[in-house]
Design an enzyme around this catalytic site. Structure first.
Site, PDB file in Angstrom:
ATOM      1  N   CYS A 258       0.807  -1.226   0.000  1.00  0.00           N
ATOM      2  CA  CYS A 258       0.000   0.000   0.000  1.00  0.00           C
ATOM      3  C   CYS A 258       0.839   1.274   0.000  1.00  0.00           C
ATOM      4  O   CYS A 258       0.556   2.218  -0.747  1.00  0.00           O
ATOM      5  CB  CYS A 258      -0.957  -0.006   1.187  1.00  0.00           C
ATOM      6  SG  CYS A 258      -0.245  -0.685   2.688  1.00  0.00           S
TER       7      CYS A 258
ATOM      8  N   HIS B  20      -3.193   6.204   4.540  1.00  0.00           N
ATOM      9  CA  HIS B  20      -1.758   6.332   4.825  1.00  0.00           C
ATOM     10  C   HIS B  20      -1.268   7.695   4.329  1.00  0.00           C
ATOM     11  O   HIS B  20      -1.624   8.136   3.222  1.00  0.00           O
ATOM     12  CB  HIS B  20      -0.954   5.271   4.048  1.00  0.00           C
ATOM     13  CG  HIS B  20      -1.108   3.869   4.556  1.00  0.00           C
ATOM     14  ND1 HIS B  20      -1.792   3.526   5.706  1.00  0.00           N
ATOM     15  CD2 HIS B  20      -0.616   2.701   4.046  1.00  0.00           C
ATOM     16  CE1 HIS B  20      -1.725   2.206   5.875  1.00  0.00           C
ATOM     17  NE2 HIS B  20      -1.025   1.682   4.881  1.00  0.00           N
TER      18      HIS B  20
HETATM   19  N1  NAP Z   1      -4.905  -3.716   4.756  1.00  0.00           N
HETATM   20  C1  NAP Z   1      -4.182  -3.139   3.815  1.00  0.00           C
HETATM   21  O1  NAP Z   1      -4.113  -1.896   3.688  1.00  0.00           O
HETATM   22  C2  NAP Z   1      -3.410  -3.963   2.850  1.00  0.00           C
HETATM   23  C3  NAP Z   1      -2.868  -3.340   1.762  1.00  0.00           C
HETATM   24  C4  NAP Z   1      -2.165  -4.098   0.833  1.00  0.00           C
HETATM   25  C5  NAP Z   1      -2.022  -5.445   1.042  1.00  0.00           C
HETATM   26  N2  NAP Z   1      -2.558  -6.038   2.134  1.00  0.00           N
HETATM   27  C6  NAP Z   1      -2.347  -7.475   2.308  1.00  0.00           C
HETATM   28  O2  NAP Z   1      -3.569  -8.176   2.149  1.00  0.00           O
HETATM   29  C7  NAP Z   1      -3.597  -9.307   3.021  1.00  0.00           C
HETATM   30  C8  NAP Z   1      -4.855  -9.273   3.892  1.00  0.00           C
HETATM   31  O3  NAP Z   1      -4.924  -8.072   4.575  1.00  0.00           O
HETATM   32  P1  NAP Z   1      -6.231  -7.604   5.380  1.00  0.00           P
HETATM   33  O4  NAP Z   1      -5.873  -6.279   5.900  1.00  0.00           O
HETATM   34  O5  NAP Z   1      -7.462  -7.744   4.561  1.00  0.00           O
HETATM   35  O6  NAP Z   1      -6.264  -8.692   6.565  1.00  0.00           O
HETATM   36  P2  NAP Z   1      -7.501  -9.161   7.478  1.00  0.00           P
HETATM   37  O7  NAP Z   1      -8.484  -8.058   7.664  1.00  0.00           O
HETATM   38  O8  NAP Z   1      -6.893  -9.768   8.674  1.00  0.00           O
HETATM   39  O9  NAP Z   1      -8.214 -10.315   6.586  1.00  0.00           O
HETATM   40  C9  NAP Z   1      -7.602 -11.522   6.302  1.00  0.00           C
HETATM   41  C10 NAP Z   1      -8.515 -12.340   5.392  1.00  0.00           C
HETATM   42  O10 NAP Z   1      -7.830 -13.543   5.006  1.00  0.00           O
HETATM   43  C11 NAP Z   1      -8.618 -14.676   5.380  1.00  0.00           C
HETATM   44  N3  NAP Z   1      -7.752 -15.765   5.816  1.00  0.00           N
HETATM   45  C12 NAP Z   1      -6.809 -15.774   6.774  1.00  0.00           C
HETATM   46  N4  NAP Z   1      -6.258 -17.014   6.893  1.00  0.00           N
HETATM   47  C13 NAP Z   1      -6.878 -17.789   5.968  1.00  0.00           C
HETATM   48  C14 NAP Z   1      -6.758 -19.156   5.593  1.00  0.00           C
HETATM   49  N5  NAP Z   1      -5.894 -19.993   6.199  1.00  0.00           N
HETATM   50  N6  NAP Z   1      -7.552 -19.620   4.604  1.00  0.00           N
HETATM   51  C15 NAP Z   1      -8.445 -18.803   4.004  1.00  0.00           C
HETATM   52  N7  NAP Z   1      -8.598 -17.498   4.301  1.00  0.00           N
HETATM   53  C16 NAP Z   1      -7.823 -16.998   5.278  1.00  0.00           C
HETATM   54  C17 NAP Z   1      -9.468 -14.170   6.541  1.00  0.00           C
HETATM   55  O11 NAP Z   1     -10.611 -15.000   6.651  1.00  0.00           O
HETATM   56  P3  NAP Z   1     -11.332 -15.355   8.052  1.00  0.00           P
HETATM   57  O12 NAP Z   1     -12.462 -14.360   8.217  1.00  0.00           O
HETATM   58  O13 NAP Z   1     -11.841 -16.719   7.795  1.00  0.00           O
HETATM   59  O14 NAP Z   1     -10.321 -15.274   9.135  1.00  0.00           O
HETATM   60  C18 NAP Z   1      -9.797 -12.771   6.037  1.00  0.00           C
HETATM   61  O15 NAP Z   1     -10.814 -12.839   5.058  1.00  0.00           O
HETATM   62  C19 NAP Z   1      -2.288  -9.263   3.808  1.00  0.00           C
HETATM   63  O16 NAP Z   1      -1.341 -10.077   3.156  1.00  0.00           O
HETATM   64  C20 NAP Z   1      -1.865  -7.830   3.698  1.00  0.00           C
HETATM   65  O17 NAP Z   1      -0.476  -7.642   3.801  1.00  0.00           O
HETATM   66  C21 NAP Z   1      -3.263  -5.329   3.049  1.00  0.00           C
END
Ligand code: NAP
Length: 347
Positions: A139, A252
């Site tokens: 991001c 951010h």
């Molecule tokens: N947030 C940001 O600004 C941002 C920006 C760029 C990239 N990212 C990247 O995107 C990814 C997710 O970020 P987020 O902020 O959305 O995290 P989050 O809110 O914690 O969400 C994680 C998601 O992944 C699912 N998940 C976790 N473990 C899993 C598994 N073993 N099998 C299937 N699904 C699983 C979770 O499902 P459950 O509901 O079942 O737990 C949830 O839907 C990370 O790698 C992060 O670095 C985030």
């Protein structure tokens, strides 16, 4: 499948899997597919067994969240992944084997030489060499390169010094909850629990995002360095970063200082950025107008302001860059990649 678009022409539609659909990025992904009227035939929502069976709404329809398995990608054309790097590492190859093109938001494949790392306003041509996986940059990298690309093209950036002020939503939904709970507990004089971050984030700034590396930088800081060089296809740019988590929910902010090969004035930077795709200039200090995280939240543009000469060197510019980390920093960029691939007839 073909459907009629607004002008009555047949339009291809796609089966889209959203992996990590219940997360902070996944939720935004669903909303953006809806808002942009993405040509969807079927949307399949995938998550872990913690969420399988829950329902989420897409275009007014209730859809059940399904369990992510290697078999879940049957007939899927596009996989939009944001389930965390280790989960992507495990399931992205299965999706590609099933014939899907994957756009991955995690850090799992970003630095792989055969995986394009793409911001559509900056390096769309890199999409042409994809082998099934396209990586979405971090991001904090995305918003910086969107703003710096026109300047790099015009006067060649030699060095970047960036300090970030990153919102807790960048860590995910549990971090949003942690800031909310800690803030409330400070006011009501209850105990502060730190479960997501190593220290209290409410009313605090943490100079620590992702893990520390041997060189003293954090992994987040080195993502800014390595990803920017890959996207600009220029390993000669000097880049140093300090990444800081701040008690902001969404958006951010970045203080960015650049040194350029040739001189450019703040007025010329403003002019370039006013014309740049995906960028909006807000730079009226006389009216206290500059980009703010709370105003960027929910918006698609990357906002730039406080553009001024760096008076300590010959060819230097300072600026303040702000974007919604869940939209342009993640979900929007991923959907824009898919749209660009359709436009380039790569899908
Ligand atoms: N947030 C940001 O600004 C941002 C920006 C760029 C990239 N990212 C990247 O995107 C990814 C997710 O970020 P987020 O902020 O959305 O995290 P989050 O809110 O914690 O969400 C994680 C998601 O992944 C699912 N998940 C976790 N473990 C899993 C598994 N073993 N099998 C299937 N699904 C699983 C979770 O499902 P459950 O509901 O079942 O737990 C949830 O839907 C990370 O790698 C992060 O670095 C985030």
């Amino acid at each position: 499948m073909l459907m009629n678009n607004a002008v009555g022409h047949d339009m291809q539609t796609y089966n889209v899997a959203v992996v990590g659909a219940t997360g902070a990025v996944g939720g935004e992904m669903i909303e953006i597919l809806e808002q942009r009227n993405f040509p969807v035939k079927e949307v399949r929502l995938l998550a872990s067994d913690r969420s399988a069976g829950k329902t989420l709404s897409f275009n007014g329809q209730d859809l059940a969240v399904q369990l992510l398995t290697e078999e879940a990608f049957d007939s899927i054309d596009i996989g939009l992944f944001s389930p965390g790097a280790s989960v992507s590492e495990q399931y992205v190859p299965a999706a590609v084997r099933s014939g899907a093109v994957v756009i991955d938001n995690t850090s799992a494949f970003r630095m792989e030489p055969n995986v394009p790392l793409v911001v559509p306003e900056v390096n769309p041509e890199d999409l042409k060499v994809h082998q099934g996986i396209i990586a979405n940059p971090n991001c904090s990298t995305i918003q910086m390169v969107v703003a710096l690309k026109p300047i790099h093209d015009a006067v060649t950036i030699k060095r970047i010094v960036v300090s970030t002020y990153q919102a807790v939503s960048g860590t995910g939904k549990e971090a949003v909850q942690e800031l909310e709970t800690q803030t409330r507990n400070v006011f009501t004089q209850r105990d502060i629990l730190c479960q997501v971050y190593p220290h209290q984030i409410a009313f605090n700034c943490l100079p620590h995002i992702d893990v520390f590396l041997d060189n003293g930088y954090t992994k987040e800081e080195m993502k800014l360095v390595n990803e920017t060089r890959k996207i600009f296809d220029d390993d000669s740019i000097g880049i140093t970063a300090t990444a800081v988590r701040v008690p902001v929910f969404y958006g951010h902010s970045e203080s960015v200082n650049i040194e350029t090969e040739h001189h450019i004035s703040p007025e010329e930077v403003r002019e370039l950025l006013t014309k740049a795709p995906g960028v909006a200039v807000i730079d009226e200090p006389e009216h206290n107008r500059y980009p703010l995280a709370i105003e960027a939240s929910g918006e698609d543009d990357t906002f730039v302001g406080r553009i001024r000469q760096d008076e300590s060197i010959d060819n230097g510019i300072n600026m303040w860059i702000v974007a919604d980390n869940l939209r342009k920093g993640a979900a929007l960029n991923a959907v824009q990649i898919a749209e660009k691939m359709i436009e380039m007839e790569l899908l």
